[in-house]
Write a protein that holds these residues in place. Structure first.
Motif, PDB file in Angstrom:
ATOM      1  N   MET A  27       0.836  -1.206   0.000  1.00 37.12           N
ATOM      2  CA  MET A  27       0.000   0.000   0.000  1.00 37.12           C
ATOM      3  C   MET A  27       0.873   1.260   0.000  1.00 37.12           C
ATOM      4  O   MET A  27       0.585   2.231  -0.721  1.00 37.12           O
ATOM      5  CB  MET A  27      -0.922  -0.040   1.217  1.00 37.12           C
ATOM      6  N   ALA A  28       1.953   1.236   0.764  1.00 36.30           N
ATOM      7  CA  ALA A  28       2.890   2.370   0.757  1.00 36.30           C
ATOM      8  C   ALA A  28       3.492   2.530  -0.641  1.00 36.30           C
ATOM      9  O   ALA A  28       3.649   3.649  -1.146  1.00 36.30           O
ATOM     10  CB  ALA A  28       3.992   2.139   1.793  1.00 36.30           C
ATOM     11  N   ALA A  29       3.803   1.397  -1.290  1.00 40.14           N
ATOM     12  CA  ALA A  29       4.370   1.439  -2.644  1.00 40.14           C
ATOM     13  C   ALA A  29       3.368   2.044  -3.634  1.00 40.14           C
ATOM     14  O   ALA A  29       3.748   2.836  -4.501  1.00 40.14           O
ATOM     15  CB  ALA A  29       4.772   0.030  -3.084  1.00 40.14           C
ATOM     16  N   ASP A  30       2.085   1.683  -3.498  1.00 36.93           N
ATOM     17  CA  ASP A  30       1.048   2.243  -4.376  1.00 36.93           C
ATOM     18  C   ASP A  30       1.115   3.767  -4.371  1.00 36.93           C
ATOM     19  O   ASP A  30       1.102   4.422  -5.413  1.00 36.93           O
ATOM     20  CB  ASP A  30      -0.359   1.875  -3.874  1.00 36.93           C
ATOM     21  N   ILE A  31       1.142   4.290  -3.155  1.00 36.99           N
ATOM     22  CA  ILE A  31       1.065   5.741  -2.976  1.00 36.99           C
ATOM     23  C   ILE A  31       2.363   6.407  -3.420  1.00 36.99           C
ATOM     24  O   ILE A  31       2.368   7.394  -4.159  1.00 36.99           O
ATOM     25  CB  ILE A  31       0.795   6.060  -1.485  1.00 36.99           C
ATOM     26  N   LEU A  32       3.487   5.821  -2.975  1.00 39.36           N
ATOM     27  CA  LEU A  32       4.766   6.495  -3.150  1.00 39.36           C
ATOM     28  C   LEU A  32       5.354   6.297  -4.548  1.00 39.36           C
ATOM     29  O   LEU A  32       6.196   7.081  -4.979  1.00 39.36           O
ATOM     30  CB  LEU A  32       5.735   6.061  -2.052  1.00 39.36           C
ATOM     31  N   ALA A  33       4.897   5.293  -5.282  1.00 40.34           N
ATOM     32  CA  ALA A  33       5.334   5.129  -6.677  1.00 40.34           C
ATOM     33  C   ALA A  33       4.968   6.377  -7.481  1.00 40.34           C
ATOM     34  O   ALA A  33       5.610   6.687  -8.478  1.00 40.34           O
ATOM     35  CB  ALA A  33       4.709   3.890  -7.306  1.00 40.34           C
TER      36      ALA A  33
ATOM     37  N   GLN B  35      -8.229   2.963   7.363  1.00 43.66           N
ATOM     38  CA  GLN B  35      -6.926   2.909   6.688  1.00 43.66           C
ATOM     39  C   GLN B  35      -5.882   3.831   7.323  1.00 43.66           C
ATOM     40  O   GLN B  35      -4.758   3.941   6.830  1.00 43.66           O
ATOM     41  CB  GLN B  35      -7.078   3.254   5.197  1.00 43.66           C
ATOM     42  N   LYS B  36      -6.272   4.493   8.414  1.00 43.98           N
ATOM     43  CA  LYS B  36      -5.403   5.495   9.021  1.00 43.98           C
ATOM     44  C   LYS B  36      -4.053   4.916   9.447  1.00 43.98           C
ATOM     45  O   LYS B  36      -3.002   5.498   9.176  1.00 43.98           O
ATOM     46  CB  LYS B  36      -6.127   6.081  10.241  1.00 43.98           C
ATOM     47  N   GLN B  37      -4.083   3.752  10.078  1.00 41.42           N
ATOM     48  CA  GLN B  37      -2.833   3.165  10.558  1.00 41.42           C
ATOM     49  C   GLN B  37      -1.912   2.793   9.386  1.00 41.42           C
ATOM     50  O   GLN B  37      -0.694   2.971   9.458  1.00 41.42           O
ATOM     51  CB  GLN B  37      -3.135   1.930  11.428  1.00 41.42           C
ATOM     52  N   HIS B  38      -2.511   2.299   8.301  1.00 38.07           N
ATOM     53  CA  HIS B  38      -1.702   1.965   7.125  1.00 38.07           C
ATOM     54  C   HIS B  38      -1.049   3.212   6.529  1.00 38.07           C
ATOM     55  O   HIS B  38       0.091   3.164   6.047  1.00 38.07           O
ATOM     56  CB  HIS B  38      -2.571   1.284   6.054  1.00 38.07           C
ATOM     57  N   LEU B  39      -1.783   4.315   6.559  1.00 36.43           N
ATOM     58  CA  LEU B  39      -1.230   5.578   6.046  1.00 36.43           C
ATOM     59  C   LEU B  39      -0.054   6.058   6.901  1.00 36.43           C
ATOM     60  O   LEU B  39       0.938   6.569   6.375  1.00 36.43           O
ATOM     61  CB  LEU B  39      -2.328   6.646   6.030  1.00 36.43           C
ATOM     62  N   GLU B  40      -0.181   5.865   8.211  1.00 37.38           N
ATOM     63  CA  GLU B  40       0.924   6.250   9.104  1.00 37.38           C
ATOM     64  C   GLU B  40       2.158   5.421   8.791  1.00 37.38           C
ATOM     65  O   GLU B  40       3.280   5.925   8.781  1.00 37.38           O
ATOM     66  CB  GLU B  40       0.509   6.076  10.574  1.00 37.38           C
ATOM     67  N   LEU B  41       1.955   4.151   8.488  1.00 35.83           N
ATOM     68  CA  LEU B  41       3.080   3.296   8.121  1.00 35.83           C
ATOM     69  C   LEU B  41       3.726   3.783   6.819  1.00 35.83           C
ATOM     70  O   LEU B  41       4.961   3.810   6.694  1.00 35.83           O
ATOM     71  CB  LEU B  41       2.634   1.838   7.971  1.00 35.83           C
ATOM     72  N   ALA B  42       2.902   4.171   5.865  1.00 35.32           N
ATOM     73  CA  ALA B  42       3.434   4.676   4.589  1.00 35.32           C
ATOM     74  C   ALA B  42       4.298   5.910   4.834  1.00 35.32           C
ATOM     75  O   ALA B  42       5.359   6.077   4.205  1.00 35.32           O
ATOM     76  CB  ALA B  42       2.292   4.993   3.623  1.00 35.32           C
TER      77      ALA B  42
END
Ligand code: TYM
Length: 341
Positions: free
Chosen positions: A130-136, A148-155
């Motif tokens: 998920m971090a890769a999706d966003i940061l690509a 999805q808040k916790q996943h966003l914090e991880l990203a």
């Protein structure tokens, strides 16, 4: 450069929570940002998916985006597996993220359940993808529901650790110090966490066995009416203040749904319906829900009947997405120190 990225899993049963928490907001952001909206099929297979059903679900989610008003020409609508950068960058992030970070992810614990030994490795590494999706795309804004808040914090943590770990290499290549931006979650409005219609303490979810717990984007007017009339409430009339509403989860949920569908807020809904009986309010909610969802449902049906058009939108989206993500990956490979062709 401001850019929006978000994703929805093609795992069947798109529901009102997905619409109000995510897809409806995707549409609203199109005027202000360059947007990428992705059907995250690589995420879907972290739990078993029947191949024929998966294919159907991918097209259905794409159809939902378009039917809700996402413009696949001005913006980018695509499915994740068509752009290899997602999987490539996820591997690099697997080597940036720490086990301790992933061990804290509550969604993994919920989804893996008691039989954790038998969960896929992909389910565990899910947040890195998920971090890769966003940061690509070096996206700066990510509209999602509360879950999805916790996943966003991880990203954000991954972006920061990558920038730190490779700061010297990034500088040597003459790239901006903050190579990856800190993606900002956009979690706002009256419906960031739509709850089950049967249980005000549980999230409305695709995987909940009881179909009566959710309104699906494929439900017809009769099904919507029946589910809302049967929705659990407490025995009191509608709350008369927002504070009172906050202490009554089922009322809070239905008022939030109404407010989101009406592009309004809880205070305005309470000003209109506070003190009335639920039977009256539920009828108004049925009418509003049907009037907002019926056109979307009809357009989804029309679109999925012609997969050729959807596939063409997804293919064109993937080509344009690849151009952006490919540039990021070229930099990332140089930053990490790979020998290039
Ligand atoms: P997914 O497929 O579970 O849900 C899609 C979107 O719907 C939101 N949502 C809700 N919002 C309000 N109330 C609810 N009951 C509700 N249920 C779901 C979710 O928060 C989400 O915004 N991991 C993501 C998909 C993803 C992603 C990404 C999102 C993959 N890569 C990159 C953003 C950026 C997920 O499982 O969403």
């Amino acid at each position: 450069h401001e850019r929006v990225f978000s994703g929805v899993q093609p795992t069947g049963n798109l529901h009102l929570g997905n619409y109000l928490g995510a897809i409806k907001r995707f549409v609203e952001l199109q005027d202000r940002f360059e947007c990428l909206y992705c059907v995250v099929d690589l995420h879907a297979i972290t739990v078993w998916q029947d191949p024929a059903e998966l294919k159907k679900s991918i097209r259905e989610v794409a159809a939902a985006f378009l039917a809700a008003g996402v413009d696949g020409t001005k913006h980018i609508v695509f499915n994740q597996s068509q752009v290899s950068a997602h999987a490539e960058l996820a591997w690099i992030f697997n080597c940036v993220a720490r086990l301790g970070w992933l061990n804290r992810m509550t969604q993994f614990k919920e989804k893996a359940g008691k039989d954790r030994e038998n969960a896929s490795v992909g389910l565990y590494a899910y947040p890195n993808l998920m971090a890769a999706d966003i940061l690509a795309y070096r996206a700066t804004h990510v509209p999602v529901g509360e879950d999805q808040k916790q996943h966003l914090e991880l990203a954000r943590d991954i972006a920061q650790k990558f920038n730190n770990d490779f700061s010297k290499s990034i500088a040597d290549l003459g790239l901006a110090e903050k190579f990856f931006p800190q993606p900002e979650p956009l979690i706002a409005g009256p419906a960031t966490r739509v709850m089950s219609l049967r249980d005000g303490a549980r999230k409305m979810s695709k995987s909940e066995p009881s179909d009566a717990s959710r309104i699906n984007l494929t439900d017809d007017a009769d099904q919507i009416a029946a589910k809302i009339r049967k929705a659990k409430t407490d025995p009191l009339p509608l709350p008369e203040t927002v504070e009172e509403m906050k202490t009554r989860p089922e009322a809070d949920n239905l008022i939030g749904i109404y407010a989101a569908l009406a592009d309004s807020d809880a205070a305005a809904v309470i000003a209109q319906f506070g003190g009335q009986q639920f039977s009256q309010f539920k009828q108004a909610l049925v009418d509003l829900t049907v009037s907002k969802l019926a056109p979307i449902t009809a357009e989804m049906k029309r679109l999925v009947a012609d997969p050729g058009h959807i596939d063409q939108v997804l293919g064109s989206g993937a080509e344009r997405a690849e151009a952006i993500a490919g540039e990021t990956m070229n930099h990332v490979k140089d930053i990490v120190g790979f020998v290039r062709r």
